[in-house]
Write a protein that holds these residues in place. Structure first.
Motif, PDB file in Angstrom:
ATOM      1  N   PHE A 161       0.861  -1.193   0.000  1.00 18.38           N
ATOM      2  CA  PHE A 161       0.000   0.000   0.000  1.00 18.38           C
ATOM      3  C   PHE A 161       0.894   1.238   0.000  1.00 18.38           C
ATOM      4  CE2 PHE A 161       0.381  -1.844   4.259  1.00 18.38           C
ATOM      5  CZ  PHE A 161       0.994  -0.815   4.975  1.00 18.38           C
ATOM      6  N   LYS A 173      -6.013  13.771   0.651  1.00 24.93           N
ATOM      7  CA  LYS A 173      -7.330  13.362   1.133  1.00 24.93           C
ATOM      8  C   LYS A 173      -8.360  13.391   0.011  1.00 24.93           C
ATOM      9  CE  LYS A 173      -7.222  14.293   6.091  1.00 24.93           C
ATOM     10  NZ  LYS A 173      -7.833  15.064   7.196  1.00 24.93           N
ATOM     11  N   ARG A 174      -9.254  12.389   0.064  1.00 35.71           N
ATOM     12  CA  ARG A 174     -10.366  12.250  -0.879  1.00 35.71           C
ATOM     13  C   ARG A 174      -9.897  11.936  -2.307  1.00 35.71           C
ATOM     14  NH1 ARG A 174     -11.569  16.406   2.401  1.00 35.71           N
ATOM     15  NH2 ARG A 174     -10.844  17.969   0.911  1.00 35.71           N
ATOM     16  N   SER A 204     -11.559  -0.389  -8.053  1.00 38.82           N
ATOM     17  CA  SER A 204     -12.477   0.752  -8.027  1.00 38.82           C
ATOM     18  C   SER A 204     -13.320   0.867  -9.285  1.00 38.82           C
ATOM     19  CB  SER A 204     -11.681   2.051  -7.838  1.00 38.82           C
ATOM     20  OG  SER A 204     -10.838   2.281  -8.952  1.00 38.82           O
ATOM     21  N   GLN A 254      -0.632   5.371   5.766  1.00 40.81           N
ATOM     22  CA  GLN A 254      -1.148   4.793   4.531  1.00 40.81           C
ATOM     23  C   GLN A 254      -1.879   5.888   3.761  1.00 40.81           C
ATOM     24  OE1 GLN A 254      -3.196   1.083   4.972  1.00 40.81           O
ATOM     25  NE2 GLN A 254      -4.051   1.127   2.906  1.00 40.81           N
ATOM     26  N   PHE A 256      -3.599   5.782   0.739  1.00 43.05           N
ATOM     27  CA  PHE A 256      -4.871   5.437   0.106  1.00 43.05           C
ATOM     28  C   PHE A 256      -5.410   4.162   0.748  1.00 43.05           C
ATOM     29  CE2 PHE A 256      -2.132   7.557  -3.015  1.00 43.05           C
ATOM     30  CZ  PHE A 256      -2.908   8.672  -3.312  1.00 43.05           C
ATOM     31  N   ASN A 257      -6.704   3.963   0.661  1.00 41.82           N
ATOM     32  CA  ASN A 257      -7.337   2.878   1.404  1.00 41.82           C
ATOM     33  C   ASN A 257      -7.031   1.491   0.848  1.00 41.82           C
ATOM     34  OD1 ASN A 257      -8.593   4.567   3.265  1.00 41.82           O
ATOM     35  ND2 ASN A 257     -10.362   4.913   1.928  1.00 41.82           N
ATOM     36  N   PHE A 258      -6.780   1.400  -0.460  1.00 38.47           N
ATOM     37  CA  PHE A 258      -6.645   0.076  -1.070  1.00 38.47           C
ATOM     38  C   PHE A 258      -5.287  -0.544  -0.753  1.00 38.47           C
ATOM     39  CE2 PHE A 258      -5.331  -2.630  -4.664  1.00 38.47           C
ATOM     40  CZ  PHE A 258      -6.316  -3.602  -4.579  1.00 38.47           C
ATOM     41  N   SER A 259      -5.315  -1.824  -0.337  1.00 39.44           N
ATOM     42  CA  SER A 259      -4.098  -2.603  -0.089  1.00 39.44           C
ATOM     43  C   SER A 259      -4.098  -3.813  -0.998  1.00 39.44           C
ATOM     44  CB  SER A 259      -4.022  -3.065   1.366  1.00 39.44           C
ATOM     45  OG  SER A 259      -3.936  -1.958   2.239  1.00 39.44           O
TER      46      SER A 259
END
Length: 296
Positions: A161, A173-174, A204, A254, A256-259
Motif C-alpha cells: 500500500f 485526502k479524498r 475501483s 497509509q 490510500f485505502n486500497f491494499s
C-alpha cells in the motif's frame, strides 16, 4: 579429480546458466565457462549444448547432475556440522537488505536478550543463500517458492500500500490514487507501483488514469526509499512488515485505502540437513510468535 571444475559444472547445471552459477560462486561467467571446458576435456564428452539463447545440459551432463548435487550437499552439510562444532554458541543469519535493516534490526536487542548465550551475526544478501552449503544457519527473505532442501516458516504476510509522511497525506485526502505526485521506487521491487495501480483501478472500476507507475526516482536500498518518504520526498509502496514500525510511530501513514495482498510472505528458512540445529529452529519460533515486535 578436478573438484573446482566439478563444482562449477554442478552450479551451472543446476541453474542452466553460467551467469547464475558465477553469481552463486562469486566468479565471472567466463571463469565458469573455462572450468567447464577443462572438465569436458578431462571427461572426454560435452556437458552442455551451447545455444544462441544460452546453454542446455547434454545427456551425459543431465545423467551425472543428481549424484553431484547430492555429493556437494552432503559435503556442505558436513562442513556446516564442523563449523557448528567449533562455534557452538553462534548463529549466522542471512537476510534481504531491507529485511535486515527494517524488520530484523529493531528486533535484535530483544532477540539477544532472549538468547544471551548466542553470538548473533547478520549478513545482507540480495538472494537466499544455499543453506545446505553456505555458512548460514538461517535466512530471512520474501518468497513465493521455497528452495529445495529447506524448511520454511512464514513469519509475516505481506501487503502492499502507498505510504507517505503525514504532511503529504493531508494533501491527498479524498483522492483514489496518485496523479502528479512523485513516486519513489526501490530497485528490487520496480513493479510495485504498476502492480498496485493496476489492482487499485480494477478494484475501483476506474479505467482512466494519469500514471503508469514507472516514473520517479529509484533507490538501490529500500531503507533509503523509506527514509525519503519519511522526509516528504514522495510516495512509496510500503511492504507491511517493513514499514509497520514507521507507521506505528506516525512517521508514515497509509496514503490510500486500497491494499494489495502480496504473494510473497516474509519467510524464515532453515536447512533440512541441519537436523541437530535446534537453536535456529528456536530462533525462528521466537520470531514467528512475534516476541521481537518492536514497541511503539
Amino acid at each position: 579429480m578436478p573438484l573446482r571444475a566439478l563444482r562449477a559444472f554442478e552450479a551451472a547445471a543446476r541453474h542452466e546458466s553460467f551467469a547464475l552459477a558465477g553469481e552463486e560462486l562469486g566468479v565471472t561467467p567466463g571463469a565458469i565457462a573455462q572450468q567447464i571446458k577443462l572438465l569436458e576435456d578431462w571427461a572426454g564428452c560435452r556437458l552442455f549444448e551451447r545455444k544462441a539463447q544460452g546453454v542446455r545440459l547434454s545427456e551425459p551432463g543431465r545423467a551425472v547432475l543428481p549424484a553431484l548435487t547430492a555429493a556437494f550437499d552432503a559435503l556442505g552439510a558436513s562442513a556446516q556440522e564442523l563449523r557448528r562444532a567449533g562455534m557452538p554458541g553462534s548463529i549466522r543469519i542471512a537476510a534481504l537488505p531491507s529485511v535486515a535493516q527494517l524488520w530484523l534490526s529493531p528486533r535484535l536487542p530483544a532477540l539477544r536478550a532472549a538468547f544471551p548465550e548466542l553470538l548473533i551475526s547478520v549478513t545482507a544478501l540480495e538472494r537466499p543463500p544455499n543453506l545446505q552449503r553456505e555458512s548460514f544457519d538461517l535466512a530471512l527473505f520474501f518468497l513465493n517458492e521455497v528452495p529445495e532442501g529447506v524448511e520454511c516458516s512464514v513469519l509475516a504476510e505481506d501487503r502492499l500500500f502507498p505510504v507517505c509522511n503525514p504532511e503529504l497525506a493531508q494533501k491527498l485526502k479524498r483522492r483514489a490514487e496518485p496523479s502528479h505526485d512523485v513516486l519513489l521506487h526501490d530497485e528490487t521491487w520496480r513493479d510495485d507501483w504498476p502492480d498496485w495501480l493496476r489492482a487499485a483501478r480494477a478494484h475501483s472500476g476506474r479505467h482512466r488514469h494519469t500514471s503508469d507507475g514507472n516514473s520517479g526516482p529509484v533507490f538501490s536500498l529500500y531503507s533509503l526509499a523509506v527514509q525519503a518518504a519519511i522526509d516528504g520526498a514522495g510516495l512509496l509502496i510500503g511492504h507491511e512488515p517493513l514499514v509497520e514500525t514507521a507507521v506505528a510511530r506516525g512517521r508514515l501513514v497509509q496514503a490510500f485505502n486500497f491494499s494489495l495482498p502480496s504473494e510473497k510472505p516474509l519467510c524464515a528458512l532453515v536447512s533440512k540437513l541441519s537436523r541437530e540445529d535446534q537453536v535456529s529452529r528456536q530462533v525462528v519460533q521466537w520470531l514467528k510468535q512475534g516476541n521481537g515486535s518492536e514497541p511503539v
